[in-house]
Scaffold this active site. Structure first.
Site, mmCIF file in Angstrom:
data_model
loop_
_atom_site.group_PDB
_atom_site.id
_atom_site.type_symbol
_atom_site.label_atom_id
_atom_site.label_comp_id
_atom_site.label_asym_id
_atom_site.label_seq_id
_atom_site.Cartn_x
_atom_site.Cartn_y
_atom_site.Cartn_z
ATOM 1 N N ASP A 48 0.751 -1.112 0.134
ATOM 2 C CA ASP A 48 -0.018 0.116 0.048
ATOM 3 C C ASP A 48 0.643 1.187 0.065
ATOM 4 O O ASP A 48 0.573 2.457 -0.503
ATOM 5 C CB ASP A 48 -1.008 0.041 1.290
ATOM 6 N N ASP A 153 -4.054 15.482 21.636
ATOM 7 C CA ASP A 153 -2.680 15.335 20.852
ATOM 8 C C ASP A 153 -2.891 15.723 19.413
ATOM 9 O O ASP A 153 -2.046 16.297 18.956
ATOM 10 C CB ASP A 153 -2.371 13.850 20.867
ATOM 11 N N THR A 164 -9.340 2.486 6.834
ATOM 12 C CA THR A 164 -8.740 1.560 7.362
ATOM 13 C C THR A 164 -7.126 1.552 7.612
ATOM 14 O O THR A 164 -6.603 0.626 8.212
ATOM 15 C CB THR A 164 -8.646 0.200 6.427
ATOM 16 N N ASN A 167 -6.497 5.918 10.824
ATOM 17 C CA ASN A 167 -7.800 6.389 11.367
ATOM 18 C C ASN A 167 -8.373 5.203 12.127
ATOM 19 O O ASN A 167 -8.809 5.502 13.256
ATOM 20 C CB ASN A 167 -9.042 6.699 10.042
ATOM 21 N N LYS A 168 -8.059 3.796 11.601
ATOM 22 C CA LYS A 168 -8.718 2.870 12.487
ATOM 23 C C LYS A 168 -7.907 2.575 13.547
ATOM 24 O O LYS A 168 -8.380 2.243 14.823
ATOM 25 C CB LYS A 168 -8.461 1.557 11.532
ATOM 26 N N GLN A 226 2.206 9.561 3.701
ATOM 27 C CA GLN A 226 3.389 9.085 4.258
ATOM 28 C C GLN A 226 4.391 10.503 4.408
ATOM 29 O O GLN A 226 5.383 9.995 5.081
ATOM 30 C CB GLN A 226 4.038 8.008 3.436
HETATM 31 P P1 NAD Z 1 4.268 1.855 6.643
HETATM 32 O O1 NAD Z 1 5.082 1.217 5.611
HETATM 33 O O2 NAD Z 1 4.731 1.938 8.053
HETATM 34 O O3 NAD Z 1 2.734 1.436 6.601
HETATM 35 C C1 NAD Z 1 1.825 1.246 7.647
HETATM 36 C C2 NAD Z 1 0.754 0.277 7.366
HETATM 37 O O4 NAD Z 1 -0.521 0.740 6.850
HETATM 38 C C3 NAD Z 1 1.152 -0.785 6.376
HETATM 39 O O5 NAD Z 1 0.953 -2.114 6.812
HETATM 40 C C4 NAD Z 1 0.097 -0.521 4.974
HETATM 41 O O6 NAD Z 1 -0.118 -1.617 4.412
HETATM 42 C C5 NAD Z 1 -0.970 -0.069 5.759
HETATM 43 N N1 NAD Z 1 -1.698 0.751 4.889
HETATM 44 C C6 NAD Z 1 -1.512 1.937 4.345
HETATM 45 N N2 NAD Z 1 -2.621 2.285 3.697
HETATM 46 C C7 NAD Z 1 -3.707 1.367 4.189
HETATM 47 C C8 NAD Z 1 -5.140 1.711 3.935
HETATM 48 N N3 NAD Z 1 -5.446 2.497 3.261
HETATM 49 N N4 NAD Z 1 -5.684 0.590 4.580
HETATM 50 C C9 NAD Z 1 -5.306 -0.386 5.374
HETATM 51 N N5 NAD Z 1 -3.963 -0.352 5.573
HETATM 52 C C10 NAD Z 1 -3.142 0.624 5.062
HETATM 53 O O7 NAD Z 1 3.955 3.614 6.308
HETATM 54 P P2 NAD Z 1 3.824 4.165 4.916
HETATM 55 O O8 NAD Z 1 4.139 3.059 3.684
HETATM 56 O O9 NAD Z 1 4.727 5.223 4.811
HETATM 57 O O10 NAD Z 1 2.345 4.430 4.759
HETATM 58 C C11 NAD Z 1 1.824 5.680 5.341
HETATM 59 C C12 NAD Z 1 0.542 5.290 5.782
HETATM 60 O O11 NAD Z 1 0.642 4.232 7.045
HETATM 61 C C13 NAD Z 1 -0.137 6.476 6.310
HETATM 62 O O12 NAD Z 1 -1.061 7.050 5.405
HETATM 63 C C14 NAD Z 1 -1.091 5.993 7.550
HETATM 64 O O13 NAD Z 1 -2.340 5.751 7.204
HETATM 65 C C15 NAD Z 1 -0.232 4.687 7.924
HETATM 66 N N6 NAD Z 1 0.222 4.831 9.435
HETATM 67 C C16 NAD Z 1 -0.525 4.214 10.397
HETATM 68 C C17 NAD Z 1 0.090 4.143 11.681
HETATM 69 C C18 NAD Z 1 -0.775 3.589 12.540
HETATM 70 O O14 NAD Z 1 -1.969 2.835 12.172
HETATM 71 N N7 NAD Z 1 -0.571 3.904 13.812
HETATM 72 C C19 NAD Z 1 0.901 4.877 11.928
HETATM 73 C C20 NAD Z 1 1.641 5.575 10.852
HETATM 74 C C21 NAD Z 1 1.353 5.640 9.643
#
Ligand code: NAD
Length: 268
Positions: A48, A153, A164, A167-168, A226
């Site tokens: 993703d 925060d 997903t 946000n989740k 990201q």
């Molecule tokens: P990353 O490689 O750390 O990816 C984070 C995870 O998020 C991966 O497993 C990826 O498959 C999953 N992901 C990304 N988009 C998704 C979606 N639409 N639905 C479900 N899972 C999804 O980080 P990255 O590649 O730089 O991706 C950035 C994204 O990671 C941000 O947009 C954010 O949504 C997500 N993220 C999540 C958290 C968290 O859940 N606490 C923290 C930081 C970033």
């Protein structure tokens, strides 16, 4: 889609590099052409995160470009094709031009306290606002009306397909991607007798916008998918559903809730 111009964006995992080589050969052997500068189709090879990178590389051409995701790890939310299905994928590019789907994007506009010109971004997953390690204080309005005074925060504002993702993790609801709306979720809000927010995520319609008016102008971290943008002197951030949408080619229908189950719950 006969003889189309294709760009490939891949991550640096050895499997993705190998899949990219095979895909390039297959595309060149068919009537299609590799064109990284002016593609009609952008194929991401990885996860993703790779599709998010591809989106940001080509988001200035959204009216001309379709996207397609090949996953080289576990099933993703934006990646429909598996690395062992490349022949079928190239075949489908030649024949299945009808099968496309589009999803909403988030329009983000940042205004500055020091008179600097506004900045404008598009997000595929979400935008977040946080304030270093200090409490963020902001007035949140929906359209022209003040809705609540936020302390905490930060905030996450996500698209349906981004619901997903981050946000989740902050307690937002998972939205079906056909819903043309965006979601505002709180990150650790401070709620007591003095400070009060709704305390639950809200889903905002496509004809509405949200304004986050910051009370202090410094130390903010704003993310767009990201990317982290360290902005000083921010006055306000405006969110709404963008006029542009992202289009996916050769879309393979997988029941959305099955994908959610597969990713987060697994087999009983
Ligand atoms: P990353 O490689 O750390 O990816 C984070 C995870 O998020 C991966 O497993 C990826 O498959 C999953 N992901 C990304 N988009 C998704 C979606 N639409 N639905 C479900 N899972 C999804 O980080 P990255 O590649 O730089 O991706 C950035 C994204 O990671 C941000 O947009 C954010 O949504 C997500 N993220 C999540 C958290 C968290 O859940 N606490 C923290 C930081 C970033």
């Amino acid at each position: 889609m006969k003889g189309i111009r294709v760009a490939i964006v891949h991550n640096q995992e050895s499997k993705s590099v190998e899949v990219t080589k095979r895909l390039t050969t297959l595309l060149e052997q068919s009537e299609n052409k590799i064109d990284q500068d002016n593609p009609e189709l952008v194929i991401s090879v990885g996860g993703d995160g790779t599709l998010l990178s591809a989106f940001h590389l080509y988001n200035h051409k959204l009216d001309q470009v379709q996207f397609l995701g090949v996953h080289t790890g576990h099933l993703g939310f934006y990646t429909d094709w598996r690395d062992y299905e490349l022949e079928e994928l190239v075949e489908s590019l030649c024949n299945d031009h009808q099968k496309s789907v589009s999803y909403p994007l988030l329009d983000v506009r940042i205004t500055y306290a020091n008179g600097k010109s506004d900045k404008h971004f598009l997000a595929l997953n979400e935008s977040t606002i946080k304030r270093g390690n200090r409490t963020m204080v902001a007035d949140i309005s929906i359209k022209e009306d003040l809705f609540e005074k936020f302390r905490g925060d930060g905030l996450s504002i996500s698209t349906p397909t981004g619901s997903t993702a981050y946000n989740k993790s902050v307690g937002g609801a998972v939205l079906h991607p056909s819903i043309n709306a965006f979601q505002l979720a709180e990150i650790a809000s401070l709620n007591n007798r003095v400070f009060r927010t709704l305390g639950s995520p809200i889903v905002v319609g496509h004809h509405e916008w949200v304004k986050v008016q910051l009370q202090q102008s410094t130390d903010y971290l704003v993310t767009i998918d990201q990317f982290t943008i360290e902005q000083e002197e921010i006055d306000a951030i405006y969110y709404r559903i963008a006029d542009e949408r992202i289009h996916f080619a050769s879309y393979r229908h997988m029941h959305f809730w099955n994908r959610v189950k597969d990713s987060f719950i697994g087999e009983e």
